[in-house]
Write an enzyme that holds these catalytic residues in place. Structure first.
Site, short mmCIF file in Angstrom:
data_model
loop_
_atom_site.label_atom_id
_atom_site.label_comp_id
_atom_site.label_asym_id
_atom_site.label_seq_id
_atom_site.Cartn_x
_atom_site.Cartn_y
_atom_site.Cartn_z
NE ARG A 141 3.89 0.48 -1.52
CZ ARG A 141 3.08 1.06 -1.52
NH1 ARG A 141 1.76 0.48 -1.50
NH2 ARG A 141 2.99 2.32 -1.64
N GLY A 157 -0.99 0.38 1.11
CA GLY A 157 0.08 1.21 1.73
C GLY A 157 -0.67 2.13 2.64
CB SER A 180 5.25 10.27 1.23
OG SER A 180 4.27 9.48 1.87
CE LYS A 187 -5.71 3.25 -3.95
NZ LYS A 187 -4.56 3.51 -3.06
CG ASP A 190 -1.10 6.88 -6.91
OD1 ASP A 190 -0.07 6.43 -6.57
OD2 ASP A 190 -2.12 7.07 -6.12
NE ARG A 243 -2.78 4.11 -8.62
CZ ARG A 243 -4.28 4.43 -8.42
NH1 ARG A 243 -5.04 4.09 -9.27
NH2 ARG A 243 -4.51 4.60 -7.03
CD GLN A 248 0.68 5.81 1.44
OE1 GLN A 248 1.84 5.38 1.74
NE2 GLN A 248 -0.15 5.26 0.29
CE LYS A 273 4.04 6.31 -4.84
NZ LYS A 273 3.17 6.53 -3.77
C1 S3P Z 1 -2.09 8.37 -1.04
C2 S3P Z 1 -0.61 8.87 -1.21
C3 S3P Z 1 0.17 8.26 -2.13
C4 S3P Z 1 -0.46 7.66 -3.38
C5 S3P Z 1 -1.51 6.72 -2.85
C6 S3P Z 1 -2.42 7.35 -1.83
C7 S3P Z 1 -2.65 8.75 0.18
O1 S3P Z 1 1.35 7.61 -1.69
O2 S3P Z 1 0.45 6.93 -4.19
O3 S3P Z 1 -1.92 5.78 -3.74
O4 S3P Z 1 -3.77 8.23 0.28
O5 S3P Z 1 -2.17 9.67 1.07
P1 S3P Z 1 2.61 8.46 -1.02
O6 S3P Z 1 2.30 9.22 -0.29
O7 S3P Z 1 3.38 7.21 -0.70
O8 S3P Z 1 3.37 9.25 -1.96
#
Ligand code: S3P
Length: 452
Positions: A133, A105, A178, A32, A331, A406, A180, A358
């Protein structure tokens, strides 16, 4: 704009306790995180990016739709095969309508980074889960770069972002581990003069850094004196379209693999799974719990390490899982907790604060779901403690999935190992990350059915 046929919406699902082992060789859908990035970076590159193995789940399709709204052209050309004709860094067009990112997210936070340094305005929303979120974690650094936001109370979606006309490079210390947030800031740095730096105290998944380099950006990762890593991207790179092969998602592979470990006599291999060391925390935990897991045929594909993973059932024992490992398996806690429920002894999972933000509050969702299945479980601050007796959990419960894919899949796996059937109230969220989950588990020998 071309999209695959819509996925069937699932509703309540029931899983029957397994009466025979799970066996077989299978493949899970594409990663993903890598799929989102392939579409986004393809949109920011010059030329046509060819992607194979793209995850065609709802989250990633939301990103594809958004890229088209920005003027790039993401097109499905075959099964899990897509092309993206990019507009180049600085070339994003203003979307004509609200961007609805559904449950995703990653789409929301990374897109806000892309938008922050483009002088355009966009309206962003999502489903009930995404609207709850926290977006403050990206709004704060992106505002420092010069983007302006109007958000709902609590810095939540829906929000409006107006990207900076003259973006400023920043040095940003991640207050939460994070990927993200890290990626959001680095993406903003692409259309910003000079160097944009993120410092992460605890390493998180590095797919952004790897893929940006693959497209020709200068991204430097170096150790930070005070501990952790300093990642710097140079502004205005010439991103050039490059082919992407998306490996199988280790976070999806975790479900059939743990199912094989906890159902007596099982032997399951998942081929072509991404084993980037910043994603393999779960495998370390399972090994410490005595699992029989083997990585075979290890290779590198498209800049990411990949392997076939074989799991064979063997009695598991409890383990103490350190907080430092959390970013490398963030995750996977729902399915690790299921493994712990079937193990003998105490498993302590430490430092799980991030699980509260999450797709649902996973700390409370895991704890209440396990308790209703008759498992001894306690949430102690940010730690989760599970006491297993090495026997099959009772089951006989209806689990609330709370728009969380999940949680849905983890409790279906628990149901396979339980003594009495488990039901989940809504299986629809599974389509966000793992279309075909039920078919794949059924082919291995599971019995999961839709409730009328
Ligand atoms: C992700 C980072 C994670 C993960 C999410 C995908 C990404 O989140 O939980 O499913 O693709 O960068 P966080 O950065 O909020 O930990």
């Amino acid at each position: 704009m071309v999209h695959p046929a819509p996925f069937p919406r699932l509703t309540a699902l029931a899983v029957a306790p397994c009466s025979r082992p799970l066996t077989g060789v299978t493949r899970v859908p594409g990663d993903k995180s890598i799929s989102h990035r392939a579409l986004m970076f393809g949109a920011l590159a010059v030329g046509r990016t060819e992607i194979s193995g793209l995850l065609e789940g709802e989250d990633v399709l939301a990103t594809a739709t958004a890229m088209n709204a920005f003027g790039a052209v993401a097109t499905r050309t075959g099964d899990q095969r897509w092309t993206v004709d990019g507009v180049g860094v600085g070339g994003l067009a203003e979307p004509e309508d609200v961007l609805d990112l559904g449950n995703s997210g990653t789409s929301a936070r990374l897109l806000l980074g892309m938008l922050a340094s483009h002088p355009i305005t966009a309206f962003v929303t999502g489903d009930a889960s995404l609207r709850r979120r926290p977006m403050g974690r990206v709004v704060e650094p992106l505002s420092r770069i010069g983007a302006r936001f109007v958000t709902r109370e609590g810095t939540r979606l829906p929000l409006v972002v107006s990207g900076a006309v003259d973006p400023l490079p920043i040095v940003y210390w991640l207050p939460v581990p994070s990927a993200q947030v890290k990626s959001s800031v680095l993406l903003a740095g692409l259309n910003t003069p000079g160097e944009t730096t993120v410092i992460e105290p605890n390493a998180t998944r590095d797919h952004t850094e790897r893929m940006l380099r693959h497209f020709g950006a200068r991204v430097v990762t170096e150790p930070e004196e005070a501990g952790g890593r300093r990642i710097t991207v140079e502004g205005f790179p010439e991103l050039t379209a490059a082919p992407i092969i998306v490996p199988g998602d280790p976070s999806s592979a975790a479900f059939p693999l743990v199912a094989a470990l906890i159902i007596a006599g099982s032997d399951v291999t998942v081929e072509g799974v991404g084993v980037n060391p910043l994603r393999t925390g779960l495998l370390e935990c399972l090994s410490e719990m005595g699992a029989d897991i083997a990585l075979v045929n290890q290779r590198e594909e498209g800049g990411e390490p990949v392997a076939d993973i074989r799991a064979r059932a063997r009695g598991l024992i409890g383990a103490d899982i350190p907080a430092e490992r959390a970013p490398r398996m963030i995750d996977e806690y729902p399915i690790l907790a299921v493994a712990a429920a079937c193990a003998r002894g105490r498993t302590i999972m430490r430092g799980l604060a991030e699980l509260r933000v999450k797709e649902s509050d996973r700390l409370s969702g895991i704890a209440s779901g396990l308790a209703s299945c008759g498992v001894r479980v306690a949430a102690d601050g940010d730690n989760l403690i599970v006491d297993g007796d090495g026997d099959r959990p009772k089951g006989d419960a209806l689990i609330e999935t709370r728009l969380d894919h999940r949680i849905a899949m983890a409790f279906l796996v628990l149901g396979l190992a339980a003594r009495k059937p488990v039901r989940i109230d809504d299986g629809a969220p599974i389509a966000t990350s793992f279309p075909g989950f039920i078919g794949l588990m059924s082919a291995l020998g599971a019995s999961i059915s839709e409730e009328g």
